[in-house]
Design an enzyme around this catalytic site. Structure first.
Site, PDB file in Angstrom:
ATOM      1  N   HIS A   1       0.844  -1.192   0.000  1.00  0.00           N
ATOM      2  CA  HIS A   1       0.000   0.000   0.000  1.00  0.00           C
ATOM      3  C   HIS A   1       0.883   1.246   0.000  1.00  0.00           C
ATOM      4  O   HIS A   1       2.040   1.193   0.429  1.00  0.00           O
ATOM      5  CB  HIS A   1      -0.922  -0.017   1.224  1.00  0.00           C
ATOM      6  CG  HIS A   1      -2.070  -0.972   1.071  1.00  0.00           C
ATOM      7  ND1 HIS A   1      -3.115  -1.028   1.954  1.00  0.00           N
ATOM      8  CD2 HIS A   1      -2.325  -1.911   0.118  1.00  0.00           C
ATOM      9  CE1 HIS A   1      -3.979  -1.953   1.560  1.00  0.00           C
ATOM     10  NE2 HIS A   1      -3.508  -2.515   0.454  1.00  0.00           N
TER      11      HIS A   1
ATOM     12  N   GLU B   1       0.845   3.842   1.890  1.00  0.00           N
ATOM     13  CA  GLU B   1       1.298   4.220   3.237  1.00  0.00           C
ATOM     14  C   GLU B   1       2.502   3.373   3.649  1.00  0.00           C
ATOM     15  O   GLU B   1       3.448   3.877   4.262  1.00  0.00           O
ATOM     16  CB  GLU B   1       0.180   4.015   4.266  1.00  0.00           C
ATOM     17  CG  GLU B   1      -1.090   4.812   4.003  1.00  0.00           C
ATOM     18  CD  GLU B   1      -2.123   4.018   3.200  1.00  0.00           C
ATOM     19  OE1 GLU B   1      -1.732   3.353   2.219  1.00  0.00           O
ATOM     20  OE2 GLU B   1      -3.315   4.078   3.552  1.00  0.00           O
TER      21      GLU B   1
ATOM     22  N   ALA C   1     -22.674   4.723 -37.818  1.00  0.00           N
ATOM     23  CA  ALA C   1     -22.289   3.899 -38.976  1.00  0.00           C
ATOM     24  C   ALA C   1     -23.193   4.238 -40.155  1.00  0.00           C
ATOM     25  O   ALA C   1     -24.273   4.804 -39.968  1.00  0.00           O
ATOM     26  CB  ALA C   1     -22.442   2.415 -38.644  1.00  0.00           C
TER      27      ALA C   1
ATOM     28  N   SER D   1     -18.448   1.521 -40.010  1.00  0.00           N
ATOM     29  CA  SER D   1     -18.189   2.596 -39.053  1.00  0.00           C
ATOM     30  C   SER D   1     -16.714   2.984 -39.031  1.00  0.00           C
ATOM     31  O   SER D   1     -16.275   3.691 -38.131  1.00  0.00           O
ATOM     32  CB  SER D   1     -18.616   2.152 -37.659  1.00  0.00           C
ATOM     33  OG  SER D   1     -17.925   0.977 -37.304  1.00  0.00           O
TER      34      SER D   1
ATOM     35  N   TRP E   1     -13.801   5.026 -40.489  1.00  0.00           N
ATOM     36  CA  TRP E   1     -13.891   5.521 -39.119  1.00  0.00           C
ATOM     37  C   TRP E   1     -14.695   6.803 -39.110  1.00  0.00           C
ATOM     38  O   TRP E   1     -14.595   7.585 -40.046  1.00  0.00           O
ATOM     39  CB  TRP E   1     -12.501   5.797 -38.542  1.00  0.00           C
ATOM     40  CG  TRP E   1     -11.689   4.548 -38.399  1.00  0.00           C
ATOM     41  CD1 TRP E   1     -10.658   4.146 -39.211  1.00  0.00           C
ATOM     42  CD2 TRP E   1     -11.824   3.532 -37.394  1.00  0.00           C
ATOM     43  NE1 TRP E   1     -10.136   2.944 -38.769  1.00  0.00           N
ATOM     44  CE2 TRP E   1     -10.838   2.552 -37.653  1.00  0.00           C
ATOM     45  CE3 TRP E   1     -12.675   3.345 -36.306  1.00  0.00           C
ATOM     46  CZ2 TRP E   1     -10.688   1.403 -36.859  1.00  0.00           C
ATOM     47  CZ3 TRP E   1     -12.509   2.206 -35.528  1.00  0.00           C
ATOM     48  CH2 TRP E   1     -11.524   1.255 -35.812  1.00  0.00           C
TER      49      TRP E   1
ATOM     50  N   ARG F   1     -10.076   2.452 -21.937  1.00  0.00           N
ATOM     51  CA  ARG F   1     -10.078   0.993 -21.752  1.00  0.00           C
ATOM     52  C   ARG F   1      -9.054   0.595 -20.695  1.00  0.00           C
ATOM     53  O   ARG F   1      -9.330  -0.215 -19.819  1.00  0.00           O
ATOM     54  CB  ARG F   1      -9.709   0.285 -23.061  1.00  0.00           C
ATOM     55  CG  ARG F   1     -10.837   0.181 -24.046  1.00  0.00           C
ATOM     56  CD  ARG F   1     -10.379  -0.631 -25.277  1.00  0.00           C
ATOM     57  NE  ARG F   1     -11.372  -0.560 -26.337  1.00  0.00           N
ATOM     58  CZ  ARG F   1     -11.149  -0.926 -27.593  1.00  0.00           C
ATOM     59  NH1 ARG F   1      -9.968  -1.409 -27.954  1.00  0.00           N
ATOM     60  NH2 ARG F   1     -12.103  -0.826 -28.506  1.00  0.00           N
TER      61      ARG F   1
ATOM     62  N   ASP G   1     -17.158  -6.583 -36.673  1.00  0.00           N
ATOM     63  CA  ASP G   1     -15.810  -6.148 -37.064  1.00  0.00           C
ATOM     64  C   ASP G   1     -14.709  -7.092 -36.601  1.00  0.00           C
ATOM     65  O   ASP G   1     -13.530  -6.794 -36.761  1.00  0.00           O
ATOM     66  CB  ASP G   1     -15.526  -4.746 -36.473  1.00  0.00           C
ATOM     67  CG  ASP G   1     -16.421  -3.671 -37.075  1.00  0.00           C
ATOM     68  OD1 ASP G   1     -16.688  -3.753 -38.285  1.00  0.00           O
ATOM     69  OD2 ASP G   1     -16.840  -2.753 -36.345  1.00  0.00           O
TER      70      ASP G   1
ATOM     71  N   LEU H   1     -28.035  -2.529 -27.068  1.00  0.00           N
ATOM     72  CA  LEU H   1     -27.634  -2.663 -25.665  1.00  0.00           C
ATOM     73  C   LEU H   1     -27.612  -1.282 -24.998  1.00  0.00           C
ATOM     74  O   LEU H   1     -28.124  -1.108 -23.886  1.00  0.00           O
ATOM     75  CB  LEU H   1     -26.263  -3.337 -25.551  1.00  0.00           C
ATOM     76  CG  LEU H   1     -25.689  -3.370 -24.123  1.00  0.00           C
ATOM     77  CD1 LEU H   1     -26.630  -4.097 -23.162  1.00  0.00           C
ATOM     78  CD2 LEU H   1     -24.311  -4.021 -24.111  1.00  0.00           C
TER      79      LEU H   1
ATOM     80  N   SER I   1     -31.041  -0.141 -24.110  1.00  0.00           N
ATOM     81  CA  SER I   1     -31.570  -0.846 -22.933  1.00  0.00           C
ATOM     82  C   SER I   1     -30.976  -0.264 -21.657  1.00  0.00           C
ATOM     83  O   SER I   1     -31.682  -0.041 -20.674  1.00  0.00           O
ATOM     84  CB  SER I   1     -31.218  -2.333 -23.005  1.00  0.00           C
ATOM     85  OG  SER I   1     -31.865  -2.923 -24.096  1.00  0.00           O
TER      86      SER I   1
END
Lengths: 363, 363
Positions: B54, B56, B166, B172, B174, B188, B204, B301, B304
């Site tokens: 850690h 500390e 797209a 898509s 780019w 990421r 893809d 997705l 949703s």
């Protein structure tokens, strides 16, 4: 201060002065002038509106006889032609100014370097080009008009994150915030005309004028209204016709017996495929000495302007909202079937306005 | 320096130290610690990855016996429980630290103020709350996980100005710029899992991993991949299955004889109306000690997640391009028929990335 720093310092001040006129100078350029002698400002002024004194005249008048041997700072090349006021060039020579520091040449073909040549011919030292980008940007609409001989077209859209401007019933009140709408008032106030269509005006009975006091107080006149109304559908009872002091141009392709007030000019306009000829309209607007157009319209006109590559700058006010796929898009473009056909722009600037985003784009 | 200025100065330094660990600490928090005595830094450290010392511990070890009477600056409340390392609390007491300055309480129920109480009980002066906002923001995903007992969900979309991801053939490549895609690599790398769907991966043959050297070099492991593949349609020959060192969770509702490698965990998932149960999946992910999910998916997705209000933060990369109405929208929402039903967000921050715009939104 070094001479160069001094020049920048006073030119920057002249630009700030010039900005005071942006709401009222149209179709003239915004100009600020400062007379400096022995590192002291002895005169300054800015151009307020067409017909009123030029910035150089005000500054030189304030400096008086003290001008002899002084330096004049001005963001635009002084005029050498008789317009509504006598040429500033003559006054500069008469007042025995020793040196003139200028940001940019005047692109107006009546000037366009002539004054600079004549100043030099009269033994006056001329420095040109400092803070040129800032000066060109300040008068981008005026410059564009004289360089390309057509009005600067600025198109505004207020939309959601998914590019929607209204729900499927065309209700659009409101997507963007009051702060963004206030900013639109500012943009209107800086414009020399506002262009819209009959459908946009009929839908909300919009007035498309400047109403915010802070801008209204600085305006000389409401920006003239340009309306595409091919079949003259806008009822005479519409709010836009209430203000009879405002110049209104209606572009249509039909004849009529409708009795418009005297502030309304009907412009018979050719059309193809049930669309008014935009290039004709733009040419006509230019002939009226209107150097820029602020477009506030729905998707159809905007898409025609986009497709014909007629927009010089876009202002997108983006509200961080989702309206979904049943809602109306800001454009009605359907000719793009491949990604390679996408239409590309450059970000000119971005600005956060409360919880909205303002994005200026150019080609 | 005043005591308050001093505290801010060192805490700010501790926060900067903490940031060095952001790519490798998951699911632990990023923590930096500084030991100061007589206005001199005598030890500092940051937490690198689960299982390693850690912050500390590192700082106090460097300070050695000199720690007696010193002040410890740390952005998160020290631990008091035995995890993979012994509790920092004991070490602080043992090293005779006189004062501890902390930005925020540790929301982990195993700590959550206990250490602060025990420090005080041991006669140590504790100051809590300076630069709290900065500290909470730095560990927003860790904090969220412990406060709400579910992963922080960050959903990313790269789109055009008109919200398109797209063309109509789903091409898509780019829309956004290389600079934006590089930024996605960074996001990421800061995530403890990446969520996508079979359709996005099949389309893809994407790997959805970190490839840029500058981030890869800081990672301990590739963020685990979470895939919604209800019918197990993703072929075993797909690129995602090449890296057998990466943890992959596949959520499906069917049984199979397909032979996945040992890095793949099949999670049998309930479904309704041909949709996998998202709340089940999120609960499952939380149970795996994964404190955040970076969502990279298509419109279904995402819609949703939006409709169920499951997204904690959106990252929109907006390219100033128009794709028109034949192209695919980032969302497939069709339940909004009135402007009043629009879904509202707040702008968290905006950032220009070359000629694209990055916009972070929260509810």
């Amino acid at each position: 201060m070094m001479k160069m720093d001094r020049d920048l310092y006073y030119l920057h001040k002249a630009l700030l002065l010039a900005k005071k006129g942006i709401y009222s100078v149209n179709p003239n350029p915004a100009v600020g002038a400062i007379v400096v002698k022995n590192e002291k400002i002895i005169g300054m002024g800015y151009h307020k509106s067409p017909g009123s004194a030029h910035a150089e005249q005000i500054a030189l008048k304030k400096a008086g006889d003290n001008s002899a041997g002084a330096t004049l700072y001005v963001n635009l090349e002084p005029c050498c032609h008789h317009g509504k006021t006598p040429p500033c060039l003559d006054l500069i020579i008469e007042k025995k100014i020793k040196r003139v520091v200028i940001c940019q040449k005047d692109p107006n073909p009546l000037v366009n370097g002539k004054s600079i040549k004549l100043l030099k011919k009269n033994g006056i030292d001329v420095k040109l080009g400092l803070l040129k980008d800032e000066a060109v940007s300040l008068n981008k609409k005026f410059n564009h008009y004289h360089l390309y001989n057509r009005p600067y077209i600025l198109a505004k859209t207020g939309m959601s994150l998914d590019g929607k401007i209204a729900d499927y019933r065309w209700n659009s009140k409101w997507i963007t915030s009051p702060a963004s709408r206030n900013d639109v008032q500012k943009e209107r106030a800086m414009s020399s005309s506002i262009l819209s269509t009959s459908s946009t005006i009929i839908k909300d009975d919009s007035r498309l004028n400047v109403r915010k006091k802070e801008y209204l107080s600085k305006l000389k006149i409401q920006p003239p209204l340009l309306i595409l109304d091919r079949k003259l559908k806008i009822p005479l009872s519409s709010k836009i016709f209430k203000d009879t002091s405002r110049q209104i141009y209606i572009f249509s392709s039909i004849n009529t017996n409708k009795k418009y007030k005297s502030n309304v000019i009907l412009v018979k306009t050719p059309s193809n495929n049930q669309k008014l000829n935009l290039k004709f309209i733009i040419k006509y607007v230019a002939s009226q000495n209107i150097n820029n157009i602020f477009v506030e319209s729905g998707p159809n006109l905007l898409s025609s302007l986009i497709t014909d590559n007629l927009v010089d700058e876009f202002l997108f006010y983006i509200a961080p909202k989702i309206l979904g796929n049943n809602s109306k898009s800001f454009n009605s473009i359907t000719h793009i079937n491949k990604l390679s056909q996408k239409i590309d722009y450059h970000i000119n600037y971005i600005e956060q306005i409360n919880n909205d985003l303002k994005m200026s784009l150019t080609k």
